[in-house]
Design a protein around this motif. Structure first.
Motif, PDB file in Angstrom:
ATOM      1  N   VAL A  93     -43.364  14.070  50.008  1.00 53.78           N
ATOM      2  CA  VAL A  93     -42.244  13.204  50.370  1.00 53.78           C
ATOM      3  C   VAL A  93     -40.946  13.990  50.214  1.00 53.78           C
ATOM      4  O   VAL A  93     -40.662  14.538  49.153  1.00 53.78           O
ATOM      5  CB  VAL A  93     -42.220  11.931  49.495  1.00 53.78           C
ATOM      6  CG1 VAL A  93     -40.980  11.095  49.792  1.00 53.78           C
ATOM      7  CG2 VAL A  93     -43.479  11.114  49.721  1.00 53.78           C
ATOM      8  N   LEU A  94     -40.170  14.043  51.301  1.00 52.92           N
ATOM      9  CA  LEU A  94     -38.887  14.741  51.304  1.00 52.92           C
ATOM     10  C   LEU A  94     -37.722  13.802  51.072  1.00 52.92           C
ATOM     11  O   LEU A  94     -36.669  14.204  50.606  1.00 52.92           O
ATOM     12  CB  LEU A  94     -38.683  15.450  52.637  1.00 52.92           C
ATOM     13  CG  LEU A  94     -39.697  16.518  53.003  1.00 52.92           C
ATOM     14  CD1 LEU A  94     -39.436  17.023  54.408  1.00 52.92           C
ATOM     15  CD2 LEU A  94     -39.638  17.650  51.997  1.00 52.92           C
ATOM     16  N   GLY A  95     -37.898  12.541  51.462  1.00 55.49           N
ATOM     17  CA  GLY A  95     -36.820  11.570  51.367  1.00 55.49           C
ATOM     18  C   GLY A  95     -37.218  10.294  52.073  1.00 55.49           C
ATOM     19  O   GLY A  95     -38.400   9.960  52.172  1.00 55.49           O
ATOM     20  N   TYR A  96     -36.227   9.612  52.610  1.00 51.05           N
ATOM     21  CA  TYR A  96     -36.453   8.343  53.300  1.00 51.05           C
ATOM     22  C   TYR A  96     -35.335   8.149  54.315  1.00 51.05           C
ATOM     23  O   TYR A  96     -34.348   8.879  54.319  1.00 51.05           O
ATOM     24  CB  TYR A  96     -36.506   7.172  52.311  1.00 51.05           C
ATOM     25  CG  TYR A  96     -35.260   7.045  51.461  1.00 51.05           C
ATOM     26  CD1 TYR A  96     -34.231   6.188  51.831  1.00 51.05           C
ATOM     27  CD2 TYR A  96     -35.089   7.804  50.310  1.00 51.05           C
ATOM     28  CE1 TYR A  96     -33.076   6.082  51.081  1.00 51.05           C
ATOM     29  CE2 TYR A  96     -33.941   7.706  49.547  1.00 51.05           C
ATOM     30  CZ  TYR A  96     -32.939   6.841  49.934  1.00 51.05           C
ATOM     31  OH  TYR A  96     -31.789   6.760  49.182  1.00 51.05           O
ATOM     32  N   TYR A  97     -35.518   7.167  55.180  1.00 50.83           N
ATOM     33  CA  TYR A  97     -34.485   6.854  56.164  1.00 50.83           C
ATOM     34  C   TYR A  97     -34.099   5.391  56.024  1.00 50.83           C
ATOM     35  O   TYR A  97     -34.875   4.569  55.546  1.00 50.83           O
ATOM     36  CB  TYR A  97     -34.946   7.180  57.589  1.00 50.83           C
ATOM     37  CG  TYR A  97     -36.087   6.330  58.076  1.00 50.83           C
ATOM     38  CD1 TYR A  97     -35.868   5.142  58.759  1.00 50.83           C
ATOM     39  CD2 TYR A  97     -37.407   6.713  57.857  1.00 50.83           C
ATOM     40  CE1 TYR A  97     -36.912   4.359  59.208  1.00 50.83           C
ATOM     41  CE2 TYR A  97     -38.467   5.942  58.301  1.00 50.83           C
ATOM     42  CZ  TYR A  97     -38.212   4.763  58.974  1.00 50.83           C
ATOM     43  OH  TYR A  97     -39.253   3.999  59.406  1.00 50.83           O
ATOM     44  N   ALA A  98     -32.876   5.088  56.422  1.00 46.26           N
ATOM     45  CA  ALA A  98     -32.379   3.713  56.377  1.00 46.26           C
ATOM     46  C   ALA A  98     -31.376   3.522  57.510  1.00 46.26           C
ATOM     47  O   ALA A  98     -30.444   4.317  57.649  1.00 46.26           O
ATOM     48  CB  ALA A  98     -31.723   3.428  55.034  1.00 46.26           C
ATOM     49  N   ASN A 111     -33.250  11.777  46.174  1.00 43.44           N
ATOM     50  CA  ASN A 111     -32.239  11.348  45.204  1.00 43.44           C
ATOM     51  C   ASN A 111     -31.166  10.442  45.800  1.00 43.44           C
ATOM     52  O   ASN A 111     -30.236  10.053  45.110  1.00 43.44           O
ATOM     53  CB  ASN A 111     -31.573  12.571  44.567  1.00 43.44           C
ATOM     54  CG  ASN A 111     -32.572  13.392  43.801  1.00 43.44           C
ATOM     55  OD1 ASN A 111     -33.351  12.871  43.016  1.00 43.44           O
ATOM     56  ND2 ASN A 111     -32.584  14.692  44.052  1.00 43.44           N
ATOM     57  N   GLY A 112     -31.285  10.131  47.095  1.00 38.49           N
ATOM     58  CA  GLY A 112     -30.311   9.248  47.729  1.00 38.49           C
ATOM     59  C   GLY A 112     -29.112   9.954  48.323  1.00 38.49           C
ATOM     60  O   GLY A 112     -28.123   9.315  48.671  1.00 38.49           O
ATOM     61  N   ARG A 113     -29.194  11.268  48.477  1.00 46.38           N
ATOM     62  CA  ARG A 113     -28.108  12.031  49.096  1.00 46.38           C
ATOM     63  C   ARG A 113     -28.343  12.053  50.606  1.00 46.38           C
ATOM     64  O   ARG A 113     -29.397  12.457  51.092  1.00 46.38           O
ATOM     65  CB  ARG A 113     -28.077  13.462  48.545  1.00 46.38           C
ATOM     66  CG  ARG A 113     -26.928  14.312  49.087  1.00 46.38           C
ATOM     67  CD  ARG A 113     -26.936  15.705  48.460  1.00 46.38           C
ATOM     68  NE  ARG A 113     -28.183  16.407  48.692  1.00 46.38           N
ATOM     69  CZ  ARG A 113     -28.436  17.176  49.754  1.00 46.38           C
ATOM     70  NH1 ARG A 113     -27.519  17.340  50.689  1.00 46.38           N
ATOM     71  NH2 ARG A 113     -29.601  17.779  49.882  1.00 46.38           N
ATOM     72  N   PHE A 157     -33.073  18.755  52.837  1.00 47.63           N
ATOM     73  CA  PHE A 157     -33.712  17.794  51.941  1.00 47.63           C
ATOM     74  C   PHE A 157     -33.886  18.370  50.537  1.00 47.63           C
ATOM     75  O   PHE A 157     -33.982  17.632  49.575  1.00 47.63           O
ATOM     76  CB  PHE A 157     -35.075  17.340  52.494  1.00 47.63           C
ATOM     77  CG  PHE A 157     -34.936  16.378  53.632  1.00 47.63           C
ATOM     78  CD1 PHE A 157     -34.655  15.045  53.402  1.00 47.63           C
ATOM     79  CD2 PHE A 157     -35.066  16.811  54.931  1.00 47.63           C
ATOM     80  CE1 PHE A 157     -34.521  14.149  54.444  1.00 47.63           C
ATOM     81  CE2 PHE A 157     -34.936  15.929  55.996  1.00 47.63           C
ATOM     82  CZ  PHE A 157     -34.654  14.604  55.752  1.00 47.63           C
ATOM     83  N   ALA A 158     -33.921  19.695  50.433  1.00 52.63           N
ATOM     84  CA  ALA A 158     -34.041  20.338  49.127  1.00 52.63           C
ATOM     85  C   ALA A 158     -32.672  20.743  48.586  1.00 52.63           C
ATOM     86  O   ALA A 158     -32.575  21.308  47.511  1.00 52.63           O
ATOM     87  CB  ALA A 158     -34.942  21.560  49.232  1.00 52.63           C
ATOM     88  N   GLY A 159     -31.624  20.464  49.365  1.00 58.30           N
ATOM     89  CA  GLY A 159     -30.273  20.773  48.905  1.00 58.30           C
ATOM     90  C   GLY A 159     -29.834  22.201  49.185  1.00 58.30           C
ATOM     91  O   GLY A 159     -28.803  22.622  48.701  1.00 58.30           O
ATOM     92  N   ASN A 160     -30.618  22.958  49.976  1.00 56.32           N
ATOM     93  CA  ASN A 160     -30.218  24.329  50.281  1.00 56.32           C
ATOM     94  C   ASN A 160     -30.257  24.565  51.779  1.00 56.32           C
ATOM     95  O   ASN A 160     -31.226  24.275  52.429  1.00 56.32           O
ATOM     96  CB  ASN A 160     -31.122  25.338  49.580  1.00 56.32           C
ATOM     97  CG  ASN A 160     -32.581  25.132  49.906  1.00 56.32           C
ATOM     98  OD1 ASN A 160     -32.944  24.253  50.673  1.00 56.32           O
ATOM     99  ND2 ASN A 160     -33.445  25.936  49.321  1.00 56.32           N
ATOM    100  N   GLY A 161     -29.206  25.074  52.303  1.00 53.71           N
ATOM    101  CA  GLY A 161     -29.165  25.417  53.724  1.00 53.71           C
ATOM    102  C   GLY A 161     -28.116  24.641  54.471  1.00 53.71           C
ATOM    103  O   GLY A 161     -27.425  23.805  53.924  1.00 53.71           O
TER     104      GLY A 161
END
Length: 162
Positions: A93-98, A111-113, A157-161
């Protein structure tokens, strides 16, 4: 969309775990060179310079509270977001969408970023919060969603790039 890309996206959607809810989204890394013109950033509707795609457009803007990670609809703790996961082919899981009230599809890390968005109208393209073209989104016939992203944007999604 061209037939080969449709077939690839449909096959990828089927190969992901059947335990995933139909609302979850598979993320695949795309090769920009294999993407048909109508889905790429060179098409006028998908251009980062198109006003409706810009990160400062009112519904896309990070300043719009509807896009913030602190709003209940966008929080990782919101149970609705447990059914809108973004995952890899390995099931990570990398994240979510809304979606927001204006029709923008926001992508968040675990983390909700907020890392990316799809504008409400005129395109299936995804853009980073800085306005960089990131890829495209499709809804295969079997349900769910497939996000095809550049490697640079997937790393967000990992905060790098990007």
């Amino acid at each position: 969309m061209t037939a080969p890309l449709l077939c690839i996206l449909a096959a990828l959607a089927v190969t992901f775990s059947p335990q995933k809810a139909a609302a979850d989204a598979a993320l695949i890394i795309l090769d920009r060179g294999q993407l048909p013109f109508e889905l790429g950033p060179g098409h006028p509707a998908n251009s980062p310079t198109r006003p409706g795609n810009a990160p400062h457009a009112s519904w896309n803007s990070g300043a719009n509270t509807a896009n913030g990670g602190s709003v209940w609809q966008n929080r990782p703790s919101n149970p609705a977001n447990e059914n809108r996961l973004i995952f890899t082919a390995h099931g990570d899981v990398l994240g979510y969408y809304a979606p927001n009230a204006g029709g923008v599809l926001n992508l968040f890390d675990v983390n909700g970023r907020r890392v990316a968005y799809r504008p409400a109208q005129g395109t299936k393209s995804l853009f980073s919060t800085a306005g960089q073209w990131c890829g495209t989104v499709d809804s295969p016939r079997g349900g769910g969603m497939v996000l095809a992203m550049t490697p640079e944007c997937a790393r967000l999604f990992a905060g790098n790039g990007g």
